[in-house]
Design an enzyme around this catalytic site. Structure first.
Site, PDB file in Angstrom:
ATOM      1  N   ALA A   1      38.500  41.456  32.709  1.00  0.00           N
ATOM      2  CA  ALA A   1      37.939  40.372  31.907  1.00  0.00           C
ATOM      3  C   ALA A   1      37.148  39.464  32.836  1.00  0.00           C
ATOM      4  O   ALA A   1      37.411  39.433  34.046  1.00  0.00           O
ATOM      5  CB  ALA A   1      39.066  39.601  31.234  1.00  0.00           C
TER       6      ALA A   1
ATOM      7  N   GLY B   1      41.542  44.080  32.535  1.00  0.00           N
ATOM      8  CA  GLY B   1      41.097  44.400  31.186  1.00  0.00           C
ATOM      9  C   GLY B   1      40.282  45.690  31.129  1.00  0.00           C
ATOM     10  O   GLY B   1      40.237  46.347  30.085  1.00  0.00           O
TER      11      GLY B   1
ATOM     12  N   GLU C   1      42.830  48.323  30.957  1.00  0.00           N
ATOM     13  CA  GLU C   1      43.441  48.226  29.624  1.00  0.00           C
ATOM     14  C   GLU C   1      42.515  48.785  28.550  1.00  0.00           C
ATOM     15  O   GLU C   1      42.959  49.431  27.603  1.00  0.00           O
ATOM     16  CB  GLU C   1      43.795  46.761  29.329  1.00  0.00           C
ATOM     17  CG  GLU C   1      44.952  46.291  30.199  1.00  0.00           C
ATOM     18  CD  GLU C   1      45.188  44.791  30.127  1.00  0.00           C
ATOM     19  OE1 GLU C   1      44.204  44.034  30.266  1.00  0.00           O
ATOM     20  OE2 GLU C   1      46.333  44.374  29.933  1.00  0.00           O
TER      21      GLU C   1
ATOM     22  N   GLU D   1      45.937  41.521  37.909  1.00  0.00           N
ATOM     23  CA  GLU D   1      46.070  40.163  37.364  1.00  0.00           C
ATOM     24  C   GLU D   1      47.031  39.301  38.178  1.00  0.00           C
ATOM     25  O   GLU D   1      46.848  38.099  38.322  1.00  0.00           O
ATOM     26  CB  GLU D   1      46.535  40.220  35.894  1.00  0.00           C
ATOM     27  CG  GLU D   1      45.496  40.755  34.916  1.00  0.00           C
ATOM     28  CD  GLU D   1      45.544  42.262  34.730  1.00  0.00           C
ATOM     29  OE1 GLU D   1      46.085  42.979  35.604  1.00  0.00           O
ATOM     30  OE2 GLU D   1      45.009  42.735  33.712  1.00  0.00           O
TER      31      GLU D   1
HETATM   32  N1  DAK Z   1      35.022  38.657  36.446  1.00  0.00           N
HETATM   33  C1  DAK Z   1      33.867  38.037  36.779  1.00  0.00           C
HETATM   34  N2  DAK Z   1      33.051  38.458  37.757  1.00  0.00           N
HETATM   35  C2  DAK Z   1      33.421  39.548  38.458  1.00  0.00           C
HETATM   36  C3  DAK Z   1      34.619  40.252  38.179  1.00  0.00           C
HETATM   37  C4  DAK Z   1      35.438  39.772  37.101  1.00  0.00           C
HETATM   38  N3  DAK Z   1      36.552  40.379  36.696  1.00  0.00           N
HETATM   39  N4  DAK Z   1      34.714  41.287  39.040  1.00  0.00           N
HETATM   40  C5  DAK Z   1      33.624  41.239  39.823  1.00  0.00           C
HETATM   41  N5  DAK Z   1      32.852  40.201  39.467  1.00  0.00           N
HETATM   42  C6  DAK Z   1      31.582  39.795  40.074  1.00  0.00           C
HETATM   43  C7  DAK Z   1      31.773  39.129  41.403  1.00  0.00           C
HETATM   44  O1  DAK Z   1      32.102  37.773  41.244  1.00  0.00           O
HETATM   45  C8  DAK Z   1      30.427  39.351  42.032  1.00  0.00           C
HETATM   46  O2  DAK Z   1      29.531  38.414  41.497  1.00  0.00           O
HETATM   47  P1  DAK Z   1      28.626  37.464  42.477  1.00  0.00           P
HETATM   48  O3  DAK Z   1      29.581  36.822  43.388  1.00  0.00           O
HETATM   49  O4  DAK Z   1      27.726  38.470  43.168  1.00  0.00           O
HETATM   50  O5  DAK Z   1      27.921  36.566  41.537  1.00  0.00           O
HETATM   51  C9  DAK Z   1      30.010  40.713  41.523  1.00  0.00           C
HETATM   52  O6  DAK Z   1      30.805  40.943  40.361  1.00  0.00           O
HETATM   53  C10 DAK Z   1      30.294  41.836  42.518  1.00  0.00           C
HETATM   54  O7  DAK Z   1      31.642  41.747  42.898  1.00  0.00           O
HETATM   55  P2  DAK Z   1      32.119  41.733  44.437  1.00  0.00           P
HETATM   56  O8  DAK Z   1      31.082  41.149  45.308  1.00  0.00           O
HETATM   57  O9  DAK Z   1      33.462  41.123  44.449  1.00  0.00           O
HETATM   58  O10 DAK Z   1      32.194  43.294  44.711  1.00  0.00           O
HETATM   59  P3  DAK Z   1      33.139  44.048  45.745  1.00  0.00           P
HETATM   60  O11 DAK Z   1      32.665  45.460  45.730  1.00  0.00           O
HETATM   61  O12 DAK Z   1      33.205  43.322  47.041  1.00  0.00           O
HETATM   62  O13 DAK Z   1      34.616  43.983  45.111  1.00  0.00           O
HETATM   63  C11 DAK Z   1      36.186  44.203  43.296  1.00  0.00           C
HETATM   64  C12 DAK Z   1      34.842  44.662  43.932  1.00  0.00           C
HETATM   65  C13 DAK Z   1      36.337  44.876  41.968  1.00  0.00           C
HETATM   66  C14 DAK Z   1      37.362  44.624  44.207  1.00  0.00           C
HETATM   67  C15 DAK Z   1      36.175  42.650  43.174  1.00  0.00           C
HETATM   68  O14 DAK Z   1      34.952  42.263  42.497  1.00  0.00           O
HETATM   69  C16 DAK Z   1      37.323  42.124  42.385  1.00  0.00           C
HETATM   70  O15 DAK Z   1      38.455  41.997  42.881  1.00  0.00           O
HETATM   71  N6  DAK Z   1      37.073  41.740  41.106  1.00  0.00           N
HETATM   72  C17 DAK Z   1      38.075  41.140  40.261  1.00  0.00           C
HETATM   73  C18 DAK Z   1      39.044  42.180  39.762  1.00  0.00           C
HETATM   74  C19 DAK Z   1      40.133  41.559  38.926  1.00  0.00           C
HETATM   75  O16 DAK Z   1      40.904  40.684  39.359  1.00  0.00           O
HETATM   76  N7  DAK Z   1      40.219  41.984  37.639  1.00  0.00           N
HETATM   77  C20 DAK Z   1      41.183  41.467  36.715  1.00  0.00           C
HETATM   78  C21 DAK Z   1      40.628  40.247  35.995  1.00  0.00           C
HETATM   79  S1  DAK Z   1      41.801  39.530  34.896  1.00  0.00           S
HETATM   80  C22 DAK Z   1      42.520  38.939  27.406  1.00  0.00           C
HETATM   81  C23 DAK Z   1      42.367  40.290  27.542  1.00  0.00           C
HETATM   82  C24 DAK Z   1      42.305  40.847  28.798  1.00  0.00           C
HETATM   83  C25 DAK Z   1      42.400  40.044  29.902  1.00  0.00           C
HETATM   84  C26 DAK Z   1      42.564  38.687  29.764  1.00  0.00           C
HETATM   85  C27 DAK Z   1      42.633  38.130  28.505  1.00  0.00           C
HETATM   86  N8  DAK Z   1      42.584  38.322  26.124  1.00  0.00           N
HETATM   87  C28 DAK Z   1      42.375  39.159  24.948  1.00  0.00           C
HETATM   88  C29 DAK Z   1      42.733  36.929  25.940  1.00  0.00           C
HETATM   89  C30 DAK Z   1      42.275  40.649  31.217  1.00  0.00           C
HETATM   90  C31 DAK Z   1      42.326  39.935  32.326  1.00  0.00           C
HETATM   91  C32 DAK Z   1      41.709  40.487  33.536  1.00  0.00           C
HETATM   92  O17 DAK Z   1      41.157  41.553  33.538  1.00  0.00           O
END
Ligand code: DAK
Length: 257
Positions: free
Chosen positions: A65, A108, A111, A131
């Site tokens: 997400a 997400g 998921e 998460e």
């Molecule tokens: N959200 C927003 N931006 C994201 C992102 C994300 N989940 N993942 C990556 N990006 C963005 C980065 O911020 C970056 O943007 P800029 O800084 O260039 O503006 C760009 O994508 C490239 O990412 P990186 O520079 O970080 O790329 P790397 O190759 O170095 O790293 C990575 C890739 C996937 C390891 C890293 O980007 C990362 O850790 N991303 C976050 C992964 C994460 O934590 N995912 C879980 C998010 S929480 C819901 C339903 C579902 C959910 C919530 C609520 N409801 C129905 C209410 C789910 C929650 C989640 O998924």
């Protein structure tokens, strides 16, 4: 509908939806979710579409997400956004959905893949529920679907550590049905979609329903449900045609009724 966060291509028998926010690794924001759900619902009603593929790009299926969109939200805002309603609508899609995963399928994104009916992966795919590393837990079914797919202990390790697993591990653990080289992923998904699209649509629908039923019922209740669906298919023209074609040693011609 003017789509900006997904791309939709319709082919004979199936449709392909590609997430289109490459600059943020296809992070799922509210707009993407709304476009995705609306497209899926349209395709579910579309007589020519019998199977749907969801895919991303080589770097990411979806990295979760959109963290930036929810970082500052209050519990009340999250409640009022009612985003889970959109996820529930995906669960109600009757046609089979194939997730074709390359690169990151995190949070997400993982998921969403697990909400689909079959997951294919390319060698670069990485699955995870990270998460916990940002102070929350999976919220769109991760604790439930992952546990059912890979068992308590592996799910627990992934959810508590946020560690990613490779495509090969995901396959060994039963999350993914097949791993193919990156460049063949979409082709493989299309081939699978064509096979499913060649089957009688009513039977496909009732088969999907019956398999999904096993997630929320007892074995007794599930068998009962399966039997009713089985009997019901004898009211379809396709059952008559399928069995007749077998006896006559010819290819069946499905009517979808
Ligand atoms: N959200 C927003 N931006 C994201 C992102 C994300 N989940 N993942 C990556 N990006 C963005 C980065 O911020 C970056 O943007 P800029 O800084 O260039 O503006 C760009 O994508 C490239 O990412 P990186 O520079 O970080 O790329 P790397 O190759 O170095 O790293 C990575 C890739 C996937 C390891 C890293 O980007 C990362 O850790 N991303 C976050 C992964 C994460 O934590 N995912 C879980 C998010 S929480 C819901 C339903 C579902 C959910 C919530 C609520 N409801 C129905 C209410 C789910 C929650 C989640 O998924």
């Amino acid at each position: 509908m003017n789509l900006t966060t997904i791309l939709l291509t319709k082919e004979s028998g199936y449709a392909l939806i590609q997430f289109n926010r490459p600059e943020v690794l296809n992070a799922i924001n509210m707009k993407l979710m709304e476009e995705l759900v609306s497209a899926l619902e349209e395709l579910d009603k579309d007589g020519d579409t019998r199977c749907i593929i969801l895919t991303g790009n080589e770097k990411a299926f979806a990295a979760g997400a959109d963290i930036k969109e929810m970082a500052e939200a209050s519990a009340m805002e999250m409640l009022q956004r009612d985003q889970f309603a959109r996820w529930d609508r995906i669960r109600k899609i009757k046609k089979p959905i194939i997730a074709a995963v390359s690169g990151f399928a995190l949070g997400g994104g993982c998921e969403l893949a697990m909400t689909c009916d079959i997951i294919l992966a390319s060698e670069s795919a990485k699955f995870g529920q990270p998460e916990i590393t940002i102070g929350v837990i999976p919220g769109a079914g991760g604790t439930q679907r992952l546990t059912r797919a890979v068992g308590k202990y592996k799910a627990m390790e992934m959810v508590l550590t946020g560690a990613m697993i490779t495509a090969e591990e995901a396959k060994q653990w039963g999350l993914v049905v097949k791993v193919v080289p990156n460049e063949y992923l979409v082709e493989e998904a299309k081939n699978l979609a064509k096979v499913i699209a060649s089957k009688p649509p009513v039977a496909v629908r009732l088969a999907k329903e019956a398999v999904l039923k096993s997630f929320d019922t007892t074995i007794e209740g599930g068998l009962e449900f399966e039997r009713k669906n089985f009997y019901m298919l004898f009211a379809s023209e396709d059952q008559k045609e399928g069995m007749k074609a077998f006896v006559e040693k010819r290819k069946p011609e499905w009517k979808g009724k």
